[in-house]
Design a protein around this motif. Structure first.
Motif, PDB file in Angstrom:
ATOM      1  N   TYR A  18       0.823  -1.207   0.000  1.00 24.18           N
ATOM      2  CA  TYR A  18       0.000   0.000   0.000  1.00 24.18           C
ATOM      3  C   TYR A  18       0.860   1.262   0.000  1.00 24.18           C
ATOM      4  O   TYR A  18       0.404   2.330   0.397  1.00 24.18           O
ATOM      5  N   GLU A  19       2.092   1.151  -0.476  1.00 25.95           N
ATOM      6  CA  GLU A  19       3.017   2.283  -0.488  1.00 25.95           C
ATOM      7  C   GLU A  19       2.413   3.501  -1.185  1.00 25.95           C
ATOM      8  O   GLU A  19       2.444   4.609  -0.645  1.00 25.95           O
ATOM      9  N   ASN A  20       1.862   3.329  -2.353  1.00 30.27           N
ATOM     10  CA  ASN A  20       1.291   4.466  -3.087  1.00 30.27           C
ATOM     11  C   ASN A  20       0.139   5.105  -2.321  1.00 30.27           C
ATOM     12  O   ASN A  20       0.011   6.326  -2.285  1.00 30.27           O
ATOM     13  N   GLY A  21      -0.713   4.291  -1.720  1.00 29.37           N
ATOM     14  CA  GLY A  21      -1.829   4.817  -0.942  1.00 29.37           C
ATOM     15  C   GLY A  21      -1.369   5.569   0.293  1.00 29.37           C
ATOM     16  O   GLY A  21      -1.919   6.612   0.638  1.00 29.37           O
ATOM     17  N   ILE A  22      -0.346   5.058   0.960  1.00 36.86           N
ATOM     18  CA  ILE A  22       0.189   5.735   2.147  1.00 36.86           C
ATOM     19  C   ILE A  22       0.821   7.058   1.747  1.00 36.86           C
ATOM     20  O   ILE A  22       0.575   8.093   2.366  1.00 36.86           O
ATOM     21  N   LEU A  23       1.620   7.039   0.688  1.00 37.16           N
ATOM     22  CA  LEU A  23       2.278   8.270   0.241  1.00 37.16           C
ATOM     23  C   LEU A  23       1.268   9.306  -0.262  1.00 37.16           C
ATOM     24  O   LEU A  23       1.507  10.507  -0.157  1.00 37.16           O
ATOM     25  N   ALA A  24       0.135   8.851  -0.780  1.00 35.77           N
ATOM     26  CA  ALA A  24      -0.905   9.765  -1.274  1.00 35.77           C
ATOM     27  C   ALA A  24      -1.834  10.246  -0.158  1.00 35.77           C
ATOM     28  O   ALA A  24      -2.722  11.064  -0.394  1.00 35.77           O
ATOM     29  N   GLY A  25      -1.657   9.714   1.059  1.00 35.02           N
ATOM     30  CA  GLY A  25      -2.500  10.125   2.175  1.00 35.02           C
ATOM     31  C   GLY A  25      -3.852   9.437   2.207  1.00 35.02           C
ATOM     32  O   GLY A  25      -4.746   9.875   2.915  1.00 35.02           O
ATOM     33  N   GLU A  26      -4.003   8.356   1.450  1.00 35.31           N
ATOM     34  CA  GLU A  26      -5.271   7.613   1.406  1.00 35.31           C
ATOM     35  C   GLU A  26      -5.404   6.646   2.580  1.00 35.31           C
ATOM     36  O   GLU A  26      -6.501   6.261   2.944  1.00 35.31           O
ATOM     37  N   CYS A  27      -4.267   6.203   3.131  1.00 38.31           N
ATOM     38  CA  CYS A  27      -4.286   5.232   4.213  1.00 38.31           C
ATOM     39  C   CYS A  27      -2.989   5.316   5.019  1.00 38.31           C
ATOM     40  O   CYS A  27      -2.025   5.957   4.596  1.00 38.31           O
ATOM     41  N   ASN A  28      -2.999   4.659   6.165  1.00 38.46           N
ATOM     42  CA  ASN A  28      -1.828   4.500   7.018  1.00 38.46           C
ATOM     43  C   ASN A  28      -1.798   3.045   7.465  1.00 38.46           C
ATOM     44  O   ASN A  28      -2.788   2.326   7.305  1.00 38.46           O
ATOM     45  N   CYS A  29      -0.686   2.636   8.048  1.00 42.76           N
ATOM     46  CA  CYS A  29      -0.590   1.263   8.523  1.00 42.76           C
ATOM     47  C   CYS A  29       0.367   1.198   9.697  1.00 42.76           C
ATOM     48  O   CYS A  29       1.451   1.796   9.656  1.00 42.76           O
ATOM     49  N   SER A  30      -0.031   0.469  10.732  1.00 45.14           N
ATOM     50  CA  SER A  30       0.817   0.314  11.914  1.00 45.14           C
ATOM     51  C   SER A  30       2.062  -0.505  11.606  1.00 45.14           C
ATOM     52  O   SER A  30       3.031  -0.448  12.359  1.00 45.14           O
ATOM     53  N   GLN A  31       2.061  -1.231  10.510  1.00 46.52           N
ATOM     54  CA  GLN A  31       3.207  -2.074  10.159  1.00 46.52           C
ATOM     55  C   GLN A  31       4.089  -1.439   9.088  1.00 46.52           C
ATOM     56  O   GLN A  31       4.992  -2.078   8.565  1.00 46.52           O
ATOM     57  N   SER A  32       3.841  -0.183   8.755  1.00 46.33           N
ATOM     58  CA  SER A  32       4.655   0.487   7.735  1.00 46.33           C
ATOM     59  C   SER A  32       5.749   1.310   8.379  1.00 46.33           C
ATOM     60  O   SER A  32       5.623   1.764   9.517  1.00 46.33           O
ATOM     61  N   GLU A  33       6.805   1.470   7.617  1.00 49.77           N
ATOM     62  CA  GLU A  33       7.954   2.226   8.093  1.00 49.77           C
ATOM     63  C   GLU A  33       8.530   2.992   6.910  1.00 49.77           C
ATOM     64  O   GLU A  33       8.763   2.407   5.856  1.00 49.77           O
ATOM     65  N   HIS A  34       8.739   4.282   7.067  1.00 49.85           N
ATOM     66  CA  HIS A  34       9.293   5.113   5.990  1.00 49.85           C
ATOM     67  C   HIS A  34      10.805   4.938   5.906  1.00 49.85           C
ATOM     68  O   HIS A  34      11.462   4.724   6.915  1.00 49.85           O
ATOM     69  N   PRO A  77     -14.333   6.886   6.093  1.00 48.82           N
ATOM     70  CA  PRO A  77     -13.245   7.817   6.414  1.00 48.82           C
ATOM     71  C   PRO A  77     -12.510   8.264   5.154  1.00 48.82           C
ATOM     72  O   PRO A  77     -12.417   7.530   4.177  1.00 48.82           O
ATOM     73  N   ALA A  78     -11.979   9.472   5.192  1.00 46.63           N
ATOM     74  CA  ALA A  78     -11.177   9.979   4.074  1.00 46.63           C
ATOM     75  C   ALA A  78      -9.853   9.217   4.001  1.00 46.63           C
ATOM     76  O   ALA A  78      -9.314   9.008   2.924  1.00 46.63           O
ATOM     77  N   CYS A  79      -9.362   8.790   5.156  1.00 44.61           N
ATOM     78  CA  CYS A  79      -8.101   8.058   5.237  1.00 44.61           C
ATOM     79  C   CYS A  79      -8.305   6.836   6.122  1.00 44.61           C
ATOM     80  O   CYS A  79      -8.788   6.957   7.247  1.00 44.61           O
ATOM     81  N   ILE A  80      -7.968   5.669   5.621  1.00 46.14           N
ATOM     82  CA  ILE A  80      -8.038   4.451   6.424  1.00 46.14           C
ATOM     83  C   ILE A  80      -6.864   4.501   7.401  1.00 46.14           C
ATOM     84  O   ILE A  80      -5.713   4.593   6.985  1.00 46.14           O
ATOM     85  N   GLU A  81      -7.160   4.437   8.695  1.00 42.32           N
ATOM     86  CA  GLU A  81      -6.125   4.649   9.714  1.00 42.32           C
ATOM     87  C   GLU A  81      -5.094   3.535   9.804  1.00 42.32           C
ATOM     88  O   GLU A  81      -3.922   3.812  10.044  1.00 42.32           O
ATOM     89  N   ASP A  82      -5.510   2.263   9.668  1.00 41.23           N
ATOM     90  CA  ASP A  82      -4.566   1.165   9.840  1.00 41.23           C
ATOM     91  C   ASP A  82      -4.953  -0.012   8.940  1.00 41.23           C
ATOM     92  O   ASP A  82      -5.857  -0.771   9.254  1.00 41.23           O
ATOM     93  N   VAL A  83      -4.240  -0.144   7.836  1.00 42.74           N
ATOM     94  CA  VAL A  83      -4.519  -1.206   6.860  1.00 42.74           C
ATOM     95  C   VAL A  83      -4.382  -2.577   7.516  1.00 42.74           C
ATOM     96  O   VAL A  83      -5.250  -3.443   7.358  1.00 42.74           O
ATOM     97  N   HIS A  84      -3.315  -2.784   8.265  1.00 40.68           N
ATOM     98  CA  HIS A  84      -3.078  -4.084   8.907  1.00 40.68           C
ATOM     99  C   HIS A  84      -4.226  -4.456   9.843  1.00 40.68           C
ATOM    100  O   HIS A  84      -4.736  -5.571   9.804  1.00 40.68           O
ATOM    101  N   ARG A  85      -4.646  -3.527  10.655  1.00 40.25           N
ATOM    102  CA  ARG A  85      -5.746  -3.793  11.595  1.00 40.25           C
ATOM    103  C   ARG A  85      -7.046  -4.079  10.859  1.00 40.25           C
ATOM    104  O   ARG A  85      -7.790  -4.979  11.224  1.00 40.25           O
TER     105      ARG A  85
END
Length: 151
Positions: free
Chosen positions: A20-36, A107-115
């Motif tokens: 979900y890198e593109n979605g995270i970078l675009a502000g569409e989602c976040n993930c507790s298991q992601s790391e920049h 939601p405009a942004c999914i807070e945690d893809v993994h969850r």
């Protein structure tokens, strides 16, 4: 840095890439298991756990299979153009959120893809049991970002 060298270094640094890198970078989602991480003044996203990446991969593969008609694709193995990939990811996550919640408000942004994917596994006992007909409605409704016209 030339593009070939960049991609080679990127792949070496990011063995467990975030699906979900593109979605995270675009502000569409976040993930507790992601790391920049940063490479040549660019940002990449790394997944912290093999299990988390596998859950995302399984969901995206099922989603892509069910969204073939909506996305007007027949080949499930070839890569999607960026716009269709973003529709699949963003719309798919919003659709999964809608399937898990009785709220009409998405939601405009999914807070945690993994969850979200973990909750779907628990609620539906398997990702195969997700009501994809409901999820696909959000993929179809997702239009992505409109291009800005030049002044």
């Amino acid at each position: 840095m030339d593009q070939d060298a960049y991609h080679k270094t990127y792949n070496e640094m990011n063995e467990r890439y975030c699906l979900y890198e593109n979605g995270i970078l675009a502000g569409e989602c976040n993930c507790s298991q992601s790391e920049h991480f940063y490479l040549a003044e660019r940002v990449g996203i790394h997944c912290k756990m093999d299990d988390a990446q596998q859950g995302c991969r399984e969901f995206l593969e099922l989603l892509r299979h069910h969204a073939r008609f909506t996305l007007k694709t027949s080949d499930e193995l070839s890569s999607l153009p960026h716009g269709k990939a973003m529709r699949l990811q963003s719309g798919g996550l919003r659709g999964l959120y809608a399937a898990l919640n009785d709220s009409d408000q998405l939601p405009a942004c999914i807070e945690d893809v993994h969850r979200l994917i973990h909750l779907a596994k628990e609620m539906f006992e398997s990702l195969d049991n997700i009501p994809f007909q409901e999820v696909i409605k959000q993929v179809a409704a997702c239009q992505g970002h409109k291009r800005r016209s030049k002044p």
